[in-house]
Every structure is written in structure tokens, then in C-alpha cells.
Scaffold this active site. Structure first.
Site, PDB file in Angstrom:
ATOM      1  N   ASP A   1      38.281  38.412  43.494  1.00  0.00           N
ATOM      2  CA  ASP A   1      38.435  39.067  42.187  1.00  0.00           C
ATOM      3  C   ASP A   1      37.653  38.247  41.162  1.00  0.00           C
ATOM      4  O   ASP A   1      38.240  37.588  40.302  1.00  0.00           O
ATOM      5  CB  ASP A   1      39.920  39.144  41.821  1.00  0.00           C
ATOM      6  CG  ASP A   1      40.169  39.912  40.531  1.00  0.00           C
ATOM      7  OD1 ASP A   1      39.228  40.559  40.036  1.00  0.00           O
ATOM      8  OD2 ASP A   1      41.305  39.858  40.016  1.00  0.00           O
TER       9      ASP A   1
ATOM     10  N   CYS B   1      35.384  43.847  38.025  1.00  0.00           N
ATOM     11  CA  CYS B   1      35.474  44.323  36.640  1.00  0.00           C
ATOM     12  C   CYS B   1      34.090  44.456  36.025  1.00  0.00           C
ATOM     13  O   CYS B   1      33.961  44.838  34.862  1.00  0.00           O
ATOM     14  CB  CYS B   1      36.339  43.379  35.808  1.00  0.00           C
ATOM     15  SG  CYS B   1      35.689  41.700  35.696  1.00  0.00           S
TER      16      CYS B   1
END
Length: 522
Positions: free
Chosen positions: A382, A456
């Protein structure tokens, strides 16, 4: 004032979920959406601060930003035909906001910078904010005026209050589940322009924090304020927070419930702004982790993803397995350790896996990135918006060749390698926290068969994805998109890669054929 704003929340902010379909067809949604031009109006921002505020860039079609069509086409080119997109909550979704405080005591501006400037736009009616953030901002504005708190002046470096962070906890076990979100309490962090709580303007800080607690604390008709913190910052750069924090009033621990676990977050911890969307992503992620898997959670923060998997049945040791299942969380920010330690105290006692958190940079060559993924079945990454660090990406792309070398090495060389790596292991243990099954997992030379990438940053993800696939080490299995920031042309991606299976070519045995001919000749 607060109750009228808060309790109409559920009716004003519907949740819309759609599945990606060809652009010519309307999305299938959990709510019936009108077609044609009324579709755009029904899902429009309708915010009075749009265009002046830099937070949102798109006013129409919040349920389906333009990047969704691009993402759908991208994944289709790489074999994923069933890409889905979850629109999530379209208004009132932001549960964490960092806002600048400028202007004057009588007319405080609390909001974001105008695009390309350092002029602050006041956003009291922001549609992205959880309504309780807007309510807490108005209470803060009132306190600034009452106690003559001077907003920060960037040019002069003077004033009292530089920034404020508002974070909403929507997890309260005293309320029924449907009521928890709209009744979320706000943790207020005041970034004070001084070195510490003993500076000349400390009396104003104390007065302002007491005012917030008195007007919004548990003794009020509506309990709005969770806690008040102070951060002390005198730097002349653009960094929001300093290193010194002080808890002033209210509850010290801030809890949120996502992915099936209670997580603790300090004001300095990274937390997802859209907690509902993040919760949806975590439950989707669970589906792609096989039962009995050992997991490495890289860029782990406080370990939310790894701990969520540990409490699910995915990372529990099955009776049929002899190995000890492990979850390793690796994070470069040492401040996240405290949140991890608090979170594991609320985990079930029945966990049947080893859980560790390590303060290390998994991407730096000097810390041996390979050591973190050896012995795991699944790697979860992540990374920040810039994407994977080059050294880690190179290791992931080299997994097949590394595995081949490890298999061909003899017992003697492998034992020597273990001796060489022992200092790394010792240093990791010194900087680690362990929970769950206290048995140390046996060293294993297995390498991950599955890679789960949470992104993201869409542009950086595309580059990482193409690089991973071109290495022929991985192939793309599934992909899902989430609307973490409605009002922007951004997308949060959950991509699942599996190890590429290389079919071995059958060797032609010319000897046998010759032998057969000879036998027949006789």
C-alpha cells in the site's frame, strides 16, 4: 444548531454503488439513478465553495469520475474483463481534514488554500466534510473570536493558531450501528504557534480548548467533541505538524472500526480520510487471501491491513498445516508503533498466528527487502502516491529467478546464508512488536504466490503494473476501483496479481527413438 444539521444526515447523503459497464450503458446502482442530464444533477456536488476551494475539481457525476472509463480500458487490455467500481458515499464522506487558519480573530478563515496560492478559502459548508467536522469548525470559529485567538500570519510568522486537524470517529458501541456514522465525535488537534505549552500564549490555548470541551463535550445536549490535542510548531516551512504533541482534554485513545477490527489512531498517525470506503476495500481484499496464508504487509502504517487479515480466518493456522502462519507488518514511521501496540490489545485471544510489527524501510536495499517477503504466501503493498520504490519492485519482478537459485542451492550454502542474514534478523527483532501466537515461525525459503497492490496514485500504479507484467513474473488476476475522493478525478485501486505459471517444454528424447529403431531393425 448541531442537531438539525446532524440528524438529517442519513437522508441527505445516500450511498451509491455502481458496477463498471460500457460508457454507452448507464451504471447499475443500489439506488435508481435518473438518466440523461438529470443523472449529472442528482450526483452533483452542489457546494457553494466549488471553484474557489481547491479540494474538489469536479462538480458533476460524482458517482463515476472520468478516470473510471480509463481504468476499465486499462485493465481490459491486460485480461481483466470484470473490473468493478464502488462509488461509495458521495457527500459527507471525509472523516479527517487538515485545515489552515488565517484571517483575523473577528473573521477567521478556516479552510484550504486557493489553487496555486497561499490564500485560504473559508469552507464552512463543505459538502465533502462529515457534517460534524463543519459543526466543530463553527464552534472553533466562535472560540477564536471570544478569546481573541490570533490566526497565523505566514508573512510575519506571528499569531497563535496555524492549522487545525479534525478527525471523526464513527465507532461508538453505545449506539446502534445505523446511528454511529451520523453521531461521530470529532478529535480536534490545534497546531499552536509556539515551542511548547509554557510559551507566552499558553493561556489562550488553555482557554480555547476548555471552551471547545465545555460547549461540545459530554455534558452538552449533543456530544460533539471527542478530545482536544495541541501540536506545537514554529517552523517557517510548509510542514503542518511539529514533533511535540500534548493531550489536553477528553479521551486519549481514538478508535475506529474497519475491516472487522478496532484500530487505535493517534493524531500524528496516518488515517484514511474516507473510512467507509476503506472498510469496503478491506472486506474485498479478504476475498483474495487464501486460508492459512502467511502475509507480509509492506508500507503497513499501524498495521491495519495485516491485523484485519490476522483476525479473519485467512491467516489462521489450520489443523492440517504444520507451519506456523505469520503476519509481518513493516513500516518506516516509528510513530505508528504505539497505535499498533494499542490495537493488538483489542484483538481476539483466539488468534492462531504470529503477528509482528517491524520498524524498517522495506524498500531500502541496505535493509534487505527480500528478507521481508521470504516465507510468505501473500504480499500486500500500500505505497504512497508515488508508487513502489524501485528496489522493492525489482525484488518482486525477480521472484522467479530468486526462487530458482534458492532451490538449486545446497544445504551447506543455505546454512551459510542463514548465518549471514542473522544480524538482519536480530536487528529486526530489536525494533519489532510481537502478538498472537508467540511461537517463532520456522524459517522458510518459500516466496509469495500472490501480490495485492493497493494504489492511491493511478499514474504511478499504471507504470508499476506494466513493469510487473513485463517481467513475466506476475499476471493480473482481478482489479477493483473505489471512490475514495468524490469530487475529484482520482481512483483507489485494489489489484490482485498471481505468479505466472511457466509451462516447461517437453524434452525430445532422441536416444529412445534411436534405440527403438534398432530394436525394430533386429
Amino acid at each position: 444548531m448541531h442537531s438539525s444539521t446532524l440528524f438529517s444526515f442519513g437522508a441527505r447523503y445516500p450511498i451509491i454503488t455502481c458496477r463498471v459497464s460500457p460508457p454507452a450503458s448507464p451504471p447499475v446502482a443500489s439506488l435508481s439513478l435518473p438518466s440523461s442530464s438529470s443523472d449529472s444533477l442528482a450526483c452533483s456536488l452542489q457546494c457553494p465553495h466549488f471553484q474557489s476551494c481547491s479540494g474538489c475539481t469536479h462538480e458533476l457525476n460524482l458517482q463515476r469520475p472520468a478516470v473510471v472509463d480509463e481504468a476499465s480500458g486499462f485493465f481490459k487490455r491486460y485480461g481483466v474483463e470484470d473490473f468493478t467500481f464502488d462509488s461509495c458515499r458521495l457527500w459527507g464522506w471525509r472523516c479527517r481534514a487538515k485545515l489552515a487558519v488565517r484571517g483575523t480573530s473577528d473573521n477567521a478563515l478556516i479552510g484550504l488554500y486557493q489553487e496555486g496560492t497561499h490564500s485560504v478559502v473559508d469552507i464552512p459548508e463543505c459538502k465533502a466534510h462529515h457534517p460534524n467536522i463543519n459543526a466543530a469548525i463553527e464552534l472553533l470559529r466562535e472560540g477564536i473570536k471570544v478569546f481573541d485567538v490570533v490566526p497565523f500570519d505566514e508573512d510575519q510568522g506571528t499569531g497563535d493558531l496555524r492549522y487545525v486537524q479534525m478527525a471523526v470517529t464513527t465507532h461508538s458501541t453505545s449506539l446502534r450501528a445505523p446511528e454511529r456514522y451520523k453521531n461521530g465525535k470529532v478529535q480536534v488537534s490545534l497546531v499552536w504557534n509556539s515551542r511548547n505549552e509554557k510559551s507566552h500564549n499558553a493561556d489562550k490555548l488553555q482557554a480555547l480548548s476548555s471552551f471547545l470541551w465545555r460547549k461540545g463535550g459530554p455534558n452538552c445536549k449533543f456530544h460533539l467533541i471527542h478530545s482536544v490535542w495541541a501540536n506545537f510548531q514554529t517552523s517557517t516551512n510548509n510542514i503542518i505538524f511539529g514533533n511535540r504533541w500534548r493531550h489536553l482534554l477528553g479521551e486519549r485513545d481514538f478508535w475506529e472500526h474497519v475491516g472487522g477490527i478496532d484500530i487505535s489512531l493517534d493524531p500524528s498517525s496516518f488515517g484514511q480520510a474516507n473510512t467507509r470506503a476503506f472498510d469496503s476495500l478491506l472486506w474485498k481484499l479478504h476475498k483474495y487471501v487464501p486460508g492459512g496464508s502467511s502475509v507480509a504487509d509492506l508500507y503497513a502504517g499501524a498495521g491495519v491491513i495485516g491485523l484485519s487479515l490476522a483476525t479473519s480466518r485467512k491467516c489462521r493456522q489450520e489443523h492440517t498445516f504444520k507451519k506456523i502462519v505469520s503476519v509481518k507488518c513493516i513500516e518506516v514511521n516509528k510513530e505508528a508503533r504505539l497505535s499498533f501496540e494499542k490495537t493488538i490489545q483489542r484483538l481476539p485471544n483466539s488468534l492462531n498466528c504470529s503477528i509482528t510489527w517491524h520498524h524498517a524501510d522495506a524498500s531500502v536495499v541496505s535493509t534487505n527487502p527480500l528478507s521481508w517477503i521470504i516465507g510468505t504466501d501473500v504480499v500486500v503493498v500500500d505505497p504512497p502516491r508515488r508508487g513502489l520504490d524501485a528496489s522493492l519492485r525489482q525484488i518482486l519482478e525477480s521472484v522467479p529467478s530468486i526462487e530458482k537459485r534458492m532451490r538449486s542451492s545446497s544445504q551447506s550454502t543455505s546454512s551459510n546464508a542463514k548465518e549471514e542474514k542473522r544480524p538482519w534478523i536480530l536487528r529486526a527483532r530489536e525494533l519489532s512488536v510481537q502478538a498472537g501466537n508467540k511461537l517463532t515461525p520456522e524459517e522458510s525459503n518459500t516466496l509469495p504466490q500472490r501480490l495485492i497492490y493497493i494504489s492511491c496514485g493511478w499514474e504511478s500504479f499504471k507504470e508499476d503494473c506494466k513493469s510487473l507484467l513485463s517481467s513475466r513474473a506476475w499476471e493480473l488476476e482481478k482489479a477493483h476501483g473505489f471512490n475514495f475522493f468524490p469530487g475529484t478525478d482520482s481512483i483507489e485501486v485494489l489489484a490482485v496479481f498471481k505468479r505466472r505459471v511457466v509451462m516447461k517444454k517437453k524434452k525430445k528424447s532422441g536416444v529412445k527413438k534411436v534405440g527403438l529403431k534398432k530394436v525394430r531393425a533386429k
